[in-house]
Design an enzyme around this catalytic site. Structure first.
Site, PDB file in Angstrom:
ATOM      1  N   ARG A 414     -28.617 -16.055 -18.614  1.00 44.07           N
ATOM      2  CA  ARG A 414     -27.872 -16.180 -19.865  1.00 44.07           C
ATOM      3  C   ARG A 414     -26.830 -17.297 -19.814  1.00 44.07           C
ATOM      4  O   ARG A 414     -26.013 -17.368 -18.919  1.00 44.07           O
ATOM      5  CB  ARG A 414     -27.193 -14.854 -20.203  1.00 44.07           C
ATOM      6  CG  ARG A 414     -26.448 -14.866 -21.534  1.00 44.07           C
ATOM      7  CD  ARG A 414     -25.975 -13.466 -21.885  1.00 44.07           C
ATOM      8  NE  ARG A 414     -27.088 -12.616 -22.262  1.00 44.07           N
ATOM      9  CZ  ARG A 414     -26.996 -11.281 -22.302  1.00 44.07           C
ATOM     10  NH1 ARG A 414     -25.885 -10.685 -21.961  1.00 44.07           N
ATOM     11  NH2 ARG A 414     -28.038 -10.564 -22.682  1.00 44.07           N
ATOM     12  N   HIS A 444     -33.858 -12.125 -10.591  1.00 48.11           N
ATOM     13  CA  HIS A 444     -32.432 -12.104 -10.263  1.00 48.11           C
ATOM     14  C   HIS A 444     -32.193 -12.012  -8.762  1.00 48.11           C
ATOM     15  O   HIS A 444     -31.055 -12.170  -8.302  1.00 48.11           O
ATOM     16  CB  HIS A 444     -31.764 -10.918 -10.985  1.00 48.11           C
ATOM     17  CG  HIS A 444     -30.278 -10.954 -10.981  1.00 48.11           C
ATOM     18  ND1 HIS A 444     -29.503 -10.039 -10.290  1.00 48.11           N
ATOM     19  CD2 HIS A 444     -29.399 -11.792 -11.579  1.00 48.11           C
ATOM     20  CE1 HIS A 444     -28.226 -10.304 -10.473  1.00 48.11           C
ATOM     21  NE2 HIS A 444     -28.131 -11.371 -11.244  1.00 48.11           N
TER      22      HIS A 444
END
Length: 728
Positions: A414, A444
């Site tokens: 993001r 991630h």
């Protein structure tokens, strides 16, 4: 933080995640208010709260508005606090407005006077003397005016597209020409250039450091931009837009192209918030509100500069080291004198680093050495966020000329999507095999794997596993754990994870790693259940978990069960926490603390007593639904007993003792400081002192971890795994 005005009708088992997040931002604001912190660091903390609030509005508040628009009545399953979606929005509205008031109270009543006392002045145009005004006007003519585009709003000129979070100036204008006096005023808009610093530094002969806000300077020259108009009123404003990405899986477009398209759409998202200066002309405010189709509650009036996040420029613009934290450099890792190089060292033992107290340079060296070493035949790495000048990024590009290099780039990190697209293209052009992970799952995990043919002719795997991003910049002020290892079990599992990321090749258990979304929740619940069994058998039972956020209800319920069985639980949760501690019959044995200090607490560490044969794990995953079910995460064990002792007693023990920067979560959802003592223990300060040689290395002084000692672990326990490869 203000108390809730409409409490839930009955006690609920969970705190709402959004309200919990706002409480976290209040804790950051407390650091801006704390006079024990250096003054410019306090300014920086205030700027961070504003940046945090921006993201909260454009993601979380935007999400609530979307759900209401889509017809949802009850909250999401993760937000069980007894409120409807509309009630939740009303409560967030109240809390956000209260928070903004506290922000500007801090700026006006505390920071501005304190800055003035040390000779740092932020002036308005009317306060400038002749010399400063002459300099400012010249700066405006040379640097600012060429970048400005004044726009008038009338039937021939529609309202310009205002970019997300762009600072603008609105003006109420009336034509000066004869016969125009009776005409209705029109609106003018100027966008403040993002390419220029928000503060203009002024010459000062008195020894002070003086600035004027860029938008104040532009406002002072407004009549020059709108010649032929009378300026009736003017104000700064800023619009925050919905910044959620909406991706549809399409066979005709690559993920990269989808993200690029949605980034463009993000700039056009619906308005969620309007910030405007306090005292702005009501007609300007109403015209802006109507244009952006906002309700009255979505207008935030600021008693000071619109966009406090730009105060970060003040921090960097004032050259007074006494007003900032002293410089700090992490401890450099030194190889054992018997080791020839890093590879030789890793064949003998694991290396665990606690950044930034341990320098990140050895991680960079690991990547760069692999790129330069002809014995390394293959390199694999994940990239979630990195920096523009990362030496590791350059090493991967260089390595692609001689060896197989595979990189999994997460395009949907993001607010870093655009830069990650650039990295991906650059890597591909250099010959790197670039993958974007598994569609629908963010990559991630923080993993790097090197395949090397060692001098003995054996092909071995070497790996780095971490809790933080491969970013040397943030590694200087985020606390994270790194593990460098040649352990065959771990490195084989890392290899299997890369196969999963590039080919979605399932079937392996990835042991000894715990992987999301495949095994992590089940594995963590089993570890909690094991402590429950120990407690039921009358044995000491204890777990400690440190992470950024705790939201997942399944794991919270598991810890509630553990507490009811008598398991002692200490949680170190920096941000959101949905678990309600200290509730009789539910969570009596659970304690939650949050630490906000000089460094951003970012490491995830999970420790289990296990009847004295304690185990510890680190990884990239918080206990939140997005991490556990929607991301590829890796949690890894710490096998080496010396490292385990350091992790348990020195690192976790220090955080559990902290009295200076810790806040304790109460059953009603508020955070309170620990009881006052004359010399409060500061965990981060203690760990810095270790680095500088002031505090003892390795194990914290007696009393740092009383909870751990009481639980029955006071010395290293037998290894849970046998160390493996002898030194060659």
């Amino acid at each position: 933080m203000p108390r809730r005005t409409n409490p839930a009708p009955e006690p609920h088992r969970f705190f709402n995640r959004d309200e919990s997040w706002l409480r976290f931002n209040w804790r950051v604001l407390e650091e801006a208010q704390d006079e024990r912190n250096p003054l410019l660091e306090r300014v920086k903390f205030l700027a961070i709260t504003a940046s945090n609030l921006d993201e909260f509005v454009e993601i979380r508040v935007a999400g609530v508005l979307q759900r209401l628009e889509d017809g949802y009545v009850t909250p999401q399953a993760e937000a069980d606090d007894g409120m409807s979606e509309q009630q939740r929005l009303e409560e967030l509205n109240r809390l956000m407005h209260a928070f903004v008031c506290d922000q500007y109270r801090c700026w006006n009543d505390q920071l501005l006077p304190a800055l003035l006392n040390v000779g740092v002045r932020v002036l308005e145009w009317s306060e400038l003397d002749d010399a400063a005004r002459e300099y400012a006007e010249q700066y405006y003519n040379d640097e600012v005016d060429p970048l400005l585009t004044p726009v008038t709003i009338d039937p021939a000129h529609p309202f310009p597209r205002v970019l997300n979070k762009a600072l603008c100036i609105a003006l109420l204008l009336r034509r000066k020409r004869k016969g125009a006096a009776a005409a209705a005023p029109i609106l003018g808009v100027i966008t403040v250039p993002r390419s220029l610093p928000r503060f203009v530094k002024l010459p000062c002969t008195s020894g002070c450091t003086e600035f004027i806000f860029l938008h104040d300077l532009i406002e002072a020259q407004a009549e020059r931009l709108f010649r032929g108009y009378e300026v009736l009123a003017k104000t700064a404003f800023r619009v925050t837009r919905n910044s959620n990405l909406y991706l549809q899986e399409e066979e005709t477009r690559s993920l990269l192209e989808s993200v690029r398209s949605e980034l463009h759409n993000r700039r056009k998202g619906d308005a969620v918030r309007l910030e405007v200066s306090e005292g702005a002309d009501p007609e300007i405010v109403e015209r802006l509100r109507a244009n952006f189709e906002l309700d009255t509650w979505q207008v935030f009036k600021t008693e000071g500069p619109v966009n406090l996040s730009r105060l970060m420029n003040l921090y960097s613009g004032v050259d007074k080291d006494t007003l900032k934290y002293p410089p700090f450099h992490g401890r450099e890792y030194r190889l054992d004198r018997k080791s020839i190089d890093l590879w030789d060292e890793l064949r003998t033992r694991d290396i665990m680093l606690h950044h930034p107290f341990d320098s990140y340079s050895v991680v960079e060296e690991f990547i760069e050495a692999a790129a330069a070493d002809p014995a390394v035949v293959s390199m694999k790495q994940t990239l979630y966020r990195t920096s523009a000048d990362s030496p590791m990024f350059a090493a991967l590009v260089d390595a692609a000329q001689q060896k197989d290099v595979t990189v999994v780039v997460e395009l949907m990190a993001r607010f870093d999507e655009a830069s990650n697209i650039r990295w991906a293209r650059t890597l591909e052009d250099a010959g790197v095999q670039v993958f974007h992970g598994i569609f629908g799952l963010k990559t991630h995990c923080k993993l790097a794997l090197m395949i090397r043919r060692d001098p003995d002719g054996v092909m071995r795997r070497y790996a780095h596993l971490g809790t933080g991003n491969y970013n040397p910049i943030t590694a200087r002020f985020y606390t994270d754990i790194s593990l460098l290892t040649a352990n065959p079990e771990i490195t084989h599992a890392v290899h299997a994870v890369f196969n999963y990321l590039t080919a979605e090749a399932e079937g392996e258990l990835y042991r000894p790693l715990m992987m999301a979304p495949l095994t992590l929740v089940d594995d963590l619940e089993k570890l909690i259940d094991r402590e429950i069994e120990h407690a039921k058998a009358g044995k000491p039972a204890h777990l400690i978990a440190k992470m950024n956020g705790l939201i997942d209800r399944r794991l919270i319920e598991a810890m509630y069960r553990a507490s009811q069985a008598g398991v002692e639980i200490d949680l170190i949760i920096r941000g959101m926490c949905a678990l309600r501690p200290g509730v009789p019959g539910i969570s009596d044995h659970i304690r939650v603390r949050s630490i906000v200090g000089r460094f951003l607490e970012h490491s995830r560490i999970f420790w289990f007593l296990n009847d004295g044969a304690d185990e510890a794990y680190c990884g990239s995953a918080d206990w939140m639904p997005r991490n556990l079910y929607d991301r590829c995460e890796a949690v890894f064990p710490i096998y080496d007993q010396q490292l385990l002792v350091r992790l348990r007693e020195d690192i976790l023990g220090s955080y559990l003792r902290d009295e200076a920067k810790a806040r304790l979560l109460t059953p009603d959802g508020h955070y309170v400081r620990p009881a006052r003592v004359d010399k409060p223990f500061d965990a981060q300060a203690y760990l810095m002192q270790q680095t500088e040689g002031v505090a003892p290395q390795g194990v914290a002084p007696q009393g740092v971890a009383p909870q751990i000692a009481q639980a029955g672990v006071t010395k290293p326990q037998p290894a849970t795994k046998t160390r493996r490869t002898k030194k060659n």
